[in-house]
Design a protein around this motif. Structure first.
Motif, mmCIF file in Angstrom:
data_model
loop_
_atom_site.group_PDB
_atom_site.id
_atom_site.type_symbol
_atom_site.label_atom_id
_atom_site.label_comp_id
_atom_site.label_asym_id
_atom_site.label_seq_id
_atom_site.Cartn_x
_atom_site.Cartn_y
_atom_site.Cartn_z
ATOM 1 N N GLU A 46 0.814 -1.213 0.000
ATOM 2 C CA GLU A 46 0.000 0.000 0.000
ATOM 3 C C GLU A 46 0.849 1.265 0.000
ATOM 4 O O GLU A 46 0.322 2.381 -0.028
ATOM 5 C CB GLU A 46 -0.920 0.002 1.225
ATOM 6 N N GLY A 47 2.171 1.092 0.042
ATOM 7 C CA GLY A 47 3.062 2.253 0.038
ATOM 8 C C GLY A 47 3.238 2.905 1.375
ATOM 9 O O GLY A 47 3.784 4.005 1.480
ATOM 10 N N ARG A 48 2.798 2.236 2.452
ATOM 11 C CA ARG A 48 2.889 2.820 3.780
ATOM 12 C C ARG A 48 4.256 2.574 4.419
ATOM 13 O O ARG A 48 4.604 3.201 5.412
ATOM 14 C CB ARG A 48 1.796 2.244 4.684
ATOM 15 N N GLY A 49 5.026 1.664 3.849
ATOM 16 C CA GLY A 49 6.262 1.242 4.496
ATOM 17 C C GLY A 49 5.951 0.120 5.471
ATOM 18 O O GLY A 49 4.823 -0.019 5.959
ATOM 19 N N ALA A 50 6.923 -0.724 5.754
ATOM 20 C CA ALA A 50 6.741 -1.837 6.681
ATOM 21 C C ALA A 50 8.079 -2.106 7.351
ATOM 22 O O ALA A 50 9.089 -2.306 6.666
ATOM 23 C CB ALA A 50 6.248 -3.080 5.946
ATOM 24 N N LEU A 51 8.083 -2.123 8.681
ATOM 25 C CA LEU A 51 9.334 -2.190 9.416
ATOM 26 C C LEU A 51 9.177 -3.028 10.672
ATOM 27 O O LEU A 51 8.178 -2.916 11.388
ATOM 28 C CB LEU A 51 9.778 -0.772 9.805
ATOM 29 N N VAL A 52 10.189 -3.865 10.934
ATOM 30 C CA VAL A 52 10.282 -4.604 12.189
ATOM 31 C C VAL A 52 11.576 -4.186 12.874
ATOM 32 O O VAL A 52 12.651 -4.251 12.266
ATOM 33 C CB VAL A 52 10.292 -6.134 11.963
ATOM 34 N N ILE A 53 11.470 -3.722 14.109
ATOM 35 C CA ILE A 53 12.638 -3.360 14.916
ATOM 36 C C ILE A 53 12.742 -4.338 16.067
ATOM 37 O O ILE A 53 11.822 -4.447 16.885
ATOM 38 C CB ILE A 53 12.533 -1.921 15.449
ATOM 39 N N ASN A 54 13.851 -5.058 16.133
ATOM 40 C CA ASN A 54 14.108 -5.997 17.214
ATOM 41 C C ASN A 54 15.147 -5.402 18.156
ATOM 42 O O ASN A 54 16.260 -5.065 17.724
ATOM 43 C CB ASN A 54 14.591 -7.336 16.658
ATOM 44 N N ASP A 60 15.809 -10.010 7.190
ATOM 45 C CA ASP A 60 15.851 -8.766 6.419
ATOM 46 C C ASP A 60 16.187 -9.048 4.960
ATOM 47 O O ASP A 60 15.587 -8.460 4.045
ATOM 48 C CB ASP A 60 16.878 -7.814 7.026
ATOM 49 N N GLU A 61 17.113 -9.965 4.731
ATOM 50 C CA GLU A 61 17.452 -10.338 3.361
ATOM 51 C C GLU A 61 16.275 -11.039 2.680
ATOM 52 O O GLU A 61 15.949 -10.749 1.523
ATOM 53 C CB GLU A 61 18.680 -11.252 3.347
ATOM 54 N N GLU A 62 15.645 -11.950 3.400
ATOM 55 C CA GLU A 62 14.556 -12.737 2.809
ATOM 56 C C GLU A 62 13.296 -11.910 2.554
ATOM 57 O O GLU A 62 12.505 -12.242 1.664
ATOM 58 C CB GLU A 62 14.218 -13.912 3.733
ATOM 59 N N ALA A 63 13.103 -10.842 3.351
ATOM 60 C CA ALA A 63 11.862 -10.066 3.257
ATOM 61 C C ALA A 63 11.930 -8.922 2.251
ATOM 62 O O ALA A 63 10.933 -8.228 2.039
ATOM 63 C CB ALA A 63 11.489 -9.511 4.643
ATOM 64 N N LYS A 64 13.083 -8.728 1.621
ATOM 65 C CA LYS A 64 13.207 -7.629 0.666
ATOM 66 C C LYS A 64 12.184 -7.694 -0.458
ATOM 67 O O LYS A 64 11.612 -6.653 -0.826
ATOM 68 C CB LYS A 64 14.633 -7.588 0.110
ATOM 69 N N PRO A 65 11.913 -8.876 -1.025
ATOM 70 C CA PRO A 65 10.902 -8.910 -2.093
ATOM 71 C C PRO A 65 9.512 -8.495 -1.623
ATOM 72 O O PRO A 65 8.683 -8.062 -2.438
ATOM 73 C CB PRO A 65 10.909 -10.381 -2.533
ATOM 74 N N GLY A 124 9.043 -6.071 0.571
ATOM 75 C CA GLY A 124 9.096 -4.665 0.936
ATOM 76 C C GLY A 124 9.179 -4.414 2.426
ATOM 77 O O GLY A 124 8.925 -3.294 2.887
ATOM 78 N N ILE A 125 9.543 -5.439 3.214
ATOM 79 C CA ILE A 125 9.627 -5.308 4.668
ATOM 80 C C ILE A 125 11.086 -5.166 5.074
ATOM 81 O O ILE A 125 11.937 -5.930 4.651
ATOM 82 C CB ILE A 125 9.014 -6.533 5.368
ATOM 83 N N LYS A 126 11.360 -4.162 5.919
ATOM 84 C CA LYS A 126 12.695 -3.943 6.455
ATOM 85 C C LYS A 126 12.748 -4.445 7.894
ATOM 86 O O LYS A 126 11.841 -4.166 8.682
ATOM 87 C CB LYS A 126 13.034 -2.447 6.418
ATOM 88 N N LEU A 127 13.812 -5.165 8.244
ATOM 89 C CA LEU A 127 14.019 -5.626 9.610
ATOM 90 C C LEU A 127 15.345 -5.097 10.129
ATOM 91 O O LEU A 127 16.371 -5.184 9.442
ATOM 92 C CB LEU A 127 13.996 -7.154 9.719
ATOM 93 N N LEU A 128 15.322 -4.550 11.335
ATOM 94 C CA LEU A 128 16.511 -3.987 11.969
ATOM 95 C C LEU A 128 16.650 -4.539 13.379
ATOM 96 O O LEU A 128 15.653 -4.708 14.090
ATOM 97 C CB LEU A 128 16.409 -2.462 12.076
ATOM 98 N N SER A 129 17.885 -4.784 13.814
ATOM 99 C CA SER A 129 18.140 -5.034 15.231
ATOM 100 C C SER A 129 18.890 -3.827 15.775
ATOM 101 O O SER A 129 19.874 -3.379 15.176
ATOM 102 C CB SER A 129 18.933 -6.323 15.444
ATOM 103 N N LEU A 130 18.428 -3.286 16.884
ATOM 104 C CA LEU A 130 19.002 -2.076 17.461
ATOM 105 C C LEU A 130 19.406 -2.316 18.905
ATOM 106 O O LEU A 130 18.627 -2.870 19.696
ATOM 107 C CB LEU A 130 17.998 -0.919 17.407
ATOM 108 N N ASP A 131 20.600 -1.887 19.257
ATOM 109 C CA ASP A 131 21.079 -1.930 20.633
ATOM 110 C C ASP A 131 20.907 -0.548 21.241
ATOM 111 O O ASP A 131 21.606 0.391 20.848
ATOM 112 C CB ASP A 131 22.549 -2.354 20.650
ATOM 113 N N PRO A 132 19.986 -0.374 22.188
ATOM 114 C CA PRO A 132 19.738 0.954 22.748
ATOM 115 C C PRO A 132 20.765 1.391 23.778
ATOM 116 O O PRO A 132 20.730 2.533 24.252
ATOM 117 C CB PRO A 132 18.363 0.796 23.396
#
Length: 240
Positions: free
Chosen positions: A136-144, A175-180, A182-190
Motif C-alpha cells: 500500500e506504500g505505507r512502508g513496513a518495518l520490524v525493529i528488534n 531482512d534479506e529474505e523479506a526484501k521482495p 518490501g519489509i525492512k528488519l533492523l536489530s538495534l542496541d539501545p
C-alpha cells in the motif's frame, strides 16, 4: 531537501510496553500521533498505560505460543493492519544472573522463548499484514531490540547474551529474505539503560551512569523514521 515525516496515523505495536524502554516508546509514539498497540503480561499495568496514553493495550505473554495469534488478530482487527512492529519485550533468563554452568535448562529456555521464539512467532504472525502495508506504500518495518551482550561475552549473561545473539542473526537473515515483500528488519542496541530489567540484572548499578529510556526511545524513533522515509510520500495532504 529532506521532506518532513510525521507519525500521524502510523500503526505501531510495541511488546513489553508497560515499563522501561517499551513504556517510553508507547508514550512518545502516541504523543506524536501514531496509533499504538502494546503488549504486556500484567493486566493492571496494561490498563494503567492504556488510560494514560490512549494506546490499545493487550494482555498477553510473548513467551507463550498460544498468545501470539490473538495478539496479531487484535492488532489487525483494531487498526486494519500494521506498519511497524517493535519487538522490545525481553527475558534475562536466570535471576539473579548465573554462569552458564549454573544455569538451569529451563532458565535458558525461558530466555529463548521470549527473546527469540516470541519475536519469531509474532513477526511471522504479522508478516502478511506488514507485507500488505508495504504494498500500500505505507512502508513496513520490524525493529528488534538487541543488546551489546549479543556480541560481547559477559560472564553471567550467557542465557540473555546467547538469545540476543540469535535474535541479531535471525533479524539479519529475515531482512534479506523479506526484501521482495518490501519489509525492512533492523536489530538495534539501545545501550545500557536505567530500566527495571537492568536493575533486576545489576541491582547495585549506579543509575546516573545509565542512559534514560526516554532518550533511547527518541533515538529508536528517529531510526524508525529514517527507515520509513518513504512514508513522506504516502499521504501528501499530511506533509507540511
Amino acid at each position: 531537501m529532506q521532506m518532513k515525516i510525521d507519525l500521524q496515523g502510523l500503526r505501531v505495536i510495541v511488546t513489553g510496553g508497560t515499563s522501561g524502554l517499551g513504556l517510553s516508546l508507547v508514550r512518545q509514539l502516541t504523543a506524536k500521533g501514531a496509533r499504538v498497540a502494546f503488549v504486556a503480561r500484567t493486566a493492571a499495568n496494561v490498563e494503567r498505560v492504556a488510560a494514560e496514553t490512549g494506546a490499545h493495550g493487550i494482555v498477553a505473554d510473548i513467551g507463550k505460543k498460544d498468545d501470539i495469534y490473538p495478539i496479531a488478530m487484535q492488532v489487525t482487527a483494531s487498526f486494519g493492519g500494521i506498519d511497524v512492529l517493535i519487538n522490545n519485550a525481553s527475558s534475562l533468563g536466570p535471576v539473579t544472573l548465573a554462569l552458564l554452568a549454573d544455569t538451569d535448562c529451563e532458565e535458558l529456555e525461558a530466555a529463548l522463548a521470549v527473546n527469540v521464539l516470541g519475536v519469531f512467532r509474532l513477526t511471522k504472525a504479522l508478516f502478511g499484514a506488514l507485507a500488505a502495508s508495504a504494498r500500500e506504500g505505507r512502508g513496513a518495518l520490524v525493529i528488534n531490540i538487541s543488546s551489546d551482550a549479543a556480541v560481547n561475552a559477559y560472564p553471567g549473561w550467557g542465557a540473555y547474551g546467547a538469545s540476543k545473539a540469535a535474535l541479531v542473526h535471525l533479524t539479519a537473515i529475515w531482512d534479506e529474505e523479506a526484501k521482495p515483500d518490501g519489509i525492512k528488519l533492523l536489530s538495534l542496541d539501545p545501550g545500557d539503560m536505567d530500566t527495571p530489567l537492568h536493575a533486576l540484572a545489576l541491582p547495585d548499578a549506579d543509575p546516573s551512569t545509565l542512559k534514560a529510556p526516554e532518550l533511547a526511545a527518541g533515538e529508536i524513533i528517529e531510526t524508525m523514521l529514517d527507515a520509513l522515509s518513504v512514508r513522506a510520500q504516502l499521504f501528501p495532504g499530511e506533509q507540511a
